[in-house]
Structures are given as structure tokens and as C-alpha cells.
Design a protein around this motif. Sequence first.
Motif, mmCIF file in Angstrom:
data_model
loop_
_atom_site.group_PDB
_atom_site.id
_atom_site.type_symbol
_atom_site.label_atom_id
_atom_site.label_comp_id
_atom_site.label_asym_id
_atom_site.label_seq_id
_atom_site.Cartn_x
_atom_site.Cartn_y
_atom_site.Cartn_z
ATOM 1 N N VAL A 8 0.862 -1.186 0.000
ATOM 2 C CA VAL A 8 0.000 0.000 0.000
ATOM 3 C C VAL A 8 0.899 1.237 0.000
ATOM 4 O O VAL A 8 1.709 1.417 0.908
ATOM 5 C CB VAL A 8 -0.944 0.026 1.219
ATOM 6 N N GLY A 9 0.726 2.088 -1.031
ATOM 7 C CA GLY A 9 1.537 3.303 -1.137
ATOM 8 C C GLY A 9 2.551 3.155 -2.259
ATOM 9 O O GLY A 9 3.425 2.284 -2.185
ATOM 10 N N ALA A 10 2.426 3.998 -3.298
ATOM 11 C CA ALA A 10 3.371 3.953 -4.417
ATOM 12 C C ALA A 10 4.243 5.194 -4.428
ATOM 13 O O ALA A 10 4.363 5.899 -5.430
ATOM 14 C CB ALA A 10 2.631 3.772 -5.740
ATOM 15 N N TRP A 185 2.585 -1.742 4.432
ATOM 16 C CA TRP A 185 2.034 -0.385 4.403
ATOM 17 C C TRP A 185 3.199 0.586 4.247
ATOM 18 O O TRP A 185 3.937 0.838 5.193
ATOM 19 C CB TRP A 185 1.236 -0.119 5.673
ATOM 20 N N ALA A 186 3.378 1.095 3.010
ATOM 21 C CA ALA A 186 4.479 2.031 2.706
ATOM 22 C C ALA A 186 3.856 3.391 2.418
ATOM 23 O O ALA A 186 3.912 3.891 1.300
ATOM 24 C CB ALA A 186 5.279 1.512 1.516
ATOM 25 N N CYS A 187 3.252 3.970 3.435
ATOM 26 C CA CYS A 187 2.373 5.134 3.231
ATOM 27 C C CYS A 187 3.000 6.453 3.641
ATOM 28 O O CYS A 187 2.287 7.441 3.893
ATOM 29 C CB CYS A 187 1.058 4.917 3.967
ATOM 30 N N GLY A 188 4.321 6.522 3.717
ATOM 31 C CA GLY A 188 4.995 7.794 3.966
ATOM 32 C C GLY A 188 4.428 8.507 5.189
ATOM 33 O O GLY A 188 4.251 7.925 6.262
ATOM 34 N N ALA A 189 4.110 9.791 5.002
ATOM 35 C CA ALA A 189 3.642 10.627 6.115
ATOM 36 C C ALA A 189 2.220 10.287 6.540
ATOM 37 O O ALA A 189 1.727 10.843 7.524
ATOM 38 C CB ALA A 189 3.728 12.091 5.709
HETATM 39 C C1 LIG Z 1 12.032 18.638 1.252
HETATM 40 C C2 LIG Z 1 12.556 17.232 1.186
HETATM 41 C C3 LIG Z 1 13.809 16.999 0.668
HETATM 42 C C4 LIG Z 1 14.314 15.709 0.593
HETATM 43 N N1 LIG Z 1 15.533 15.516 0.040
HETATM 44 C C5 LIG Z 1 15.986 14.270 -0.148
HETATM 45 C C6 LIG Z 1 17.200 14.077 -0.863
HETATM 46 O O1 LIG Z 1 17.808 15.032 -1.339
HETATM 47 N N2 LIG Z 1 17.629 12.806 -1.024
HETATM 48 C C7 LIG Z 1 16.963 11.739 -0.546
HETATM 49 O O2 LIG Z 1 17.434 10.620 -0.731
HETATM 50 N N3 LIG Z 1 15.789 11.898 0.141
HETATM 51 C C8 LIG Z 1 15.291 13.129 0.340
HETATM 52 N N4 LIG Z 1 14.109 13.332 0.986
HETATM 53 C C9 LIG Z 1 13.387 12.176 1.567
HETATM 54 C C10 LIG Z 1 12.594 11.404 0.558
HETATM 55 O O3 LIG Z 1 11.915 12.264 -0.332
HETATM 56 C C11 LIG Z 1 11.587 10.502 1.301
HETATM 57 O O4 LIG Z 1 12.293 9.753 2.278
HETATM 58 C C12 LIG Z 1 10.909 9.514 0.368
HETATM 59 O O5 LIG Z 1 10.408 10.153 -0.781
HETATM 60 C C13 LIG Z 1 9.771 8.814 1.135
HETATM 61 O O6 LIG Z 1 9.115 7.933 0.260
HETATM 62 P P1 LIG Z 1 7.866 7.093 0.755
HETATM 63 O O7 LIG Z 1 7.556 6.146 -0.351
HETATM 64 O O8 LIG Z 1 8.101 6.528 2.107
HETATM 65 O O9 LIG Z 1 6.670 8.153 0.954
HETATM 66 P P2 LIG Z 1 5.812 8.997 -0.106
HETATM 67 O O10 LIG Z 1 6.617 9.375 -1.285
HETATM 68 O O11 LIG Z 1 5.155 10.094 0.648
HETATM 69 O O12 LIG Z 1 4.724 7.969 -0.622
HETATM 70 C C14 LIG Z 1 3.688 7.473 0.187
HETATM 71 C C15 LIG Z 1 2.552 7.085 -0.757
HETATM 72 O O13 LIG Z 1 1.566 6.368 -0.015
HETATM 73 C C16 LIG Z 1 0.294 6.758 -0.518
HETATM 74 N N5 LIG Z 1 -0.703 6.492 0.518
HETATM 75 C C17 LIG Z 1 -0.736 7.036 1.756
HETATM 76 N N6 LIG Z 1 -1.782 6.555 2.460
HETATM 77 C C18 LIG Z 1 -2.430 5.708 1.626
HETATM 78 C C19 LIG Z 1 -3.603 4.908 1.787
HETATM 79 N N7 LIG Z 1 -4.288 4.911 2.927
HETATM 80 N N8 LIG Z 1 -3.991 4.148 0.736
HETATM 81 C C20 LIG Z 1 -3.294 4.150 -0.431
HETATM 82 N N9 LIG Z 1 -2.162 4.890 -0.624
HETATM 83 C C21 LIG Z 1 -1.749 5.665 0.396
HETATM 84 C C22 LIG Z 1 0.449 8.243 -0.784
HETATM 85 O O14 LIG Z 1 -0.544 8.724 -1.666
HETATM 86 C C23 LIG Z 1 1.856 8.290 -1.377
HETATM 87 O O15 LIG Z 1 1.846 8.172 -2.787
HETATM 88 C C24 LIG Z 1 13.563 14.615 1.084
HETATM 89 C C25 LIG Z 1 12.292 14.840 1.619
HETATM 90 C C26 LIG Z 1 11.792 16.144 1.651
HETATM 91 C C27 LIG Z 1 10.426 16.369 2.210
#
Ligand SMILES: Cc1cc2nc3c(=O)[nH]c(=O)nc-3n(C[C@H](O)[C@H](O)[C@H](O)COP(=O)(O)OP(=O)(O)OC[C@H]3O[C@@H](n4cnc5c(N)ncnc54)[C@H](O)[C@@H]3O)c2cc1C
Length: 375
Positions: A8-10, A185-189
Motif C-alpha cells: 500500500v503506497g506507491a 504499508w508504505a504510506c509515507g507521512a
Molecule cells: C524537502 C525534502 C527533501 C528531501 N531531500 C531528499 C534528498 O535530497 N535525497 C533523498 O534521498 N531523500 C530526500 N528526501 C526524503 C525522501 O523524499 C523521502 O524519504 C521519500 O520520498 C519517502 O518515500 P515514501 O515512499 O516513504 O513516501 P511517499 O513518497 O510520501 O509515498 C507514500 C505514498 O503512499 C500513498 N498512501 C498514503 N496513504 C495511503 C492509503 N491509505 N492508501 C493508499 N495509498 C496511500 C500516498 O498517496 C503516497 O503516494 C527529502 C524529503 C523532503 C520532504
Amino acid sequence: MNGSIVVVGAGVFGAALARQCARAGWGVTLVEAVAPGHVRAASGDESRIFRCGHGEDEWHTRSARRAWELWHEIDPALVVPCGVLWLAHRDDGWEAASERTLSALGIPCSRIDPAACFPSFAGDDVRWGLWEPEAGVLHAREATKVLAAQAVDAGASLVTARARPDGAAVLLDDGGRLEADRVVWACGAWLPALFGGVTDLRITQQDVFYFGAGAAWRTPSVPTWVDYDAAAYGVGDVDGRGVKVCSDVEGPPFDVDGERVPLAAHERRARELLGRRFPALASAPLVGTRVCQYELTADTRFLVAPHPEHDGRVWLMGGGSGHGFKHGPALAEQAERWLTGAESPDPRFGLGPRVADRALRTAGSGVAGSAGIDP
Ligand SMILES: Cc1cc2nc3c(=O)[nH]c(=O)nc-3n(C[C@H](O)[C@H](O)[C@H](O)COP(=O)(O)OP(=O)(O)OC[C@H]3O[C@@H](n4cnc5c(N)ncnc54)[C@H](O)[C@@H]3O)c2cc1C
């Protein structure tokens, strides 16, 4: 066939894991509420820095280097090979520790004069520069889309729906229900809202600023720079988007589903950073902003761990902590071995208590004035 998995979460973590598992023979369903790399996802920005330097931390240095290989396999066009320049304020700080670790692992790096790297540079406070020639920038949003597309090409189903947990199953907002051998569950924030009692991720507002500059500031000829001790970094003008400047100081708590308006104090700091370091850009116009969020663990190590209930069938993956993007494909490779049981999960990425430490980000030591500037 390894069995079935719902991811869950792309964002970069979920899309990379879905791709990895589909290529390893799992039956994969990837569920995404909006779209891979959408504007509110942390993975949805134009650029993310790619660097191997992590001070003395070998695990992250190796992981970044493995990810560097994988990103080039995934699609070399996603990588902007501009190098990363670390601005060192101390002889024995983070940069010297990174230099030792990089050299011990055979990852190219050298000392160079930072002034030679930019059309305009003020560096009275900088003692030396650590140059990572093979580092650079990733086209983040595009890379996230490519990972999801490659997952689908490898056999994964991409389902667009908002999901919520129901025991070990996944309930979709269209009324569907998914079950699998593993659910990740890879849902970021959005993880804290889904698993509030289980994770203690902190979500903070981080604003990104782009300034207009002439052709001399185009990347890849202008490198990415990181001022670790000042908790600041920037990227030259990639694709004409403008020169990017960011503070890595933690912003205030943030509602991911609310309005996205940059804070005046964040803009002030970005302008100060730009003008102080690159005098020719002191009056450069602001041409773009983006409000993003960190999902921070206490020690900036990622979260990849089985949920305390459900007998190892349900996992949480996230806590990118401001530096997770580059590691995505390598972390997926590692996580897949944990999910199969081929290796035991590393407790450092678990749900247990952690000691507060922001070192793995570029958030610095505070010796060059990072502390107390942001709200
Ligand atoms: C300003 C900033 C600068 C950064 N700079 C860097 C950098 O220079 N280098 C680096 O390596 N990292 C950097 N990072 C960190 C990096 O961007 C994050 O660690 C990474 O993108 C996190 O990915 P993720 O897949 O965990 O979360 P996300 O990309 O947030 O993806 C989570 C996904 O889950 C989906 N989702 C959530 N809840 C549900 C649900 N209930 N059902 C279905 N889907 C759902 C969301 O829609 C989203 O698409 C930075 C972050 C920020 C904010």
C-alpha cells in the motif's frame, strides 16, 4: 513463486518494493490512493540528492552505493551526474568521517576547492570541500513513476484506491478487500494516521525554494552542494526549473492533507543561504516553491518492521526521515529478503525505542549556525 503481497503506497519505497517483489516472482498488488509520485507524496518533488557520504555510517554508505548501481539499471536517464560537493567547516567533522568511510569502501571521492565549482561563491567559513564525483541528483517524481511502471511490467497489478487496515487485510474505499501472505504499508507521512498507536513518526513541514538564475547555473555543470554543519543544501538549475535551495532544519508539525503554503521564515532562510553562499544570486527572483514533509524517526534510520500483531504478515515501511529517496531500490532489495524470511529483519529499523539522532540527514551539528533559525 514467493507467494502474494499487497503493497500500500506507491511512493519510492512502495513502488520499489512492488517492483522488487514482482521481479522476484511474488504475486503483487500495489495500491495507491492518488498516483505514483503525486504532488503531496515526499517522492513527488522534481529532484532528490543522491550521495553516498554518510559520515562514519557504513550501512547507509553501502546501501546508497548499491542503490546507485540499481538506479542506473532501472533507467540511467533518471540520474543527473553532477557530483555532490560537501562544504567542510571543520578538519575532523562529518566530511572527514565520510571521506574515510567512502575511501575504505572504494567509493570515489577527493578534496577540492569549492570556489572552483560555482560561477560565484563566498566561502570564508569553509575550510575544504569533499567531492563525490559519481553522486548527483535523481529526477524523483519521474523515478517514482518509472518504478511503479516497471513493477506493472513485471506483473504487479496497480490499484487506485485509498486503503485502510482491517486486521491483517486491506480494505479499499471502493469496498474491495485484499488479503495476501504479506501486506506492507508504505504510506509515507500517512502512516501515523493509519497506525497511530504503533509508530511514532513525526511529520514536519519542509519548504523547497527555486530561484531564477542564468545559464551559468545549469546542472550538471553546477554540482549539488551540502553544507552539513549549517543544515543546508542546494541543487543547480535542473531542466530550467531554477536553482534549488533548502534548509534541512526541521520545520513545524504538518498536516499532510491540509493547505500547502510555504512559511515566510523558511523563505527568509532560503534567501539568506543563497545570498550568503552565492553572492551573484543575492537578488535572484523566487520562481517556484514546493511544500513537502519529512516523516521522521527519532534517529533518522528508516522503519521496516513487522507490525506487533498479525504474526509477521503485516509490515510497516517508511520513516524516510529526509534522506530516504536515494536508498529506495536498495532498501527494497533488503526488505524483500526480510519478507521472505531469508534474513532476519535488522532491529535498527524496528519499532522499538530509538536514541534521538539526526546525523544521517544533512541536518548538521549546529556549529555553522543551523540551530534556532527556523520555527
Ligand atoms: C524537502 C525534502 C527533501 C528531501 N531531500 C531528499 C534528498 O535530497 N535525497 C533523498 O534521498 N531523500 C530526500 N528526501 C526524503 C525522501 O523524499 C523521502 O524519504 C521519500 O520520498 C519517502 O518515500 P515514501 O515512499 O516513504 O513516501 P511517499 O513518497 O510520501 O509515498 C507514500 C505514498 O503512499 C500513498 N498512501 C498514503 N496513504 C495511503 C492509503 N491509505 N492508501 C493508499 N495509498 C496511500 C500516498 O498517496 C503516497 O503516494 C527529502 C524529503 C523532503 C520532504
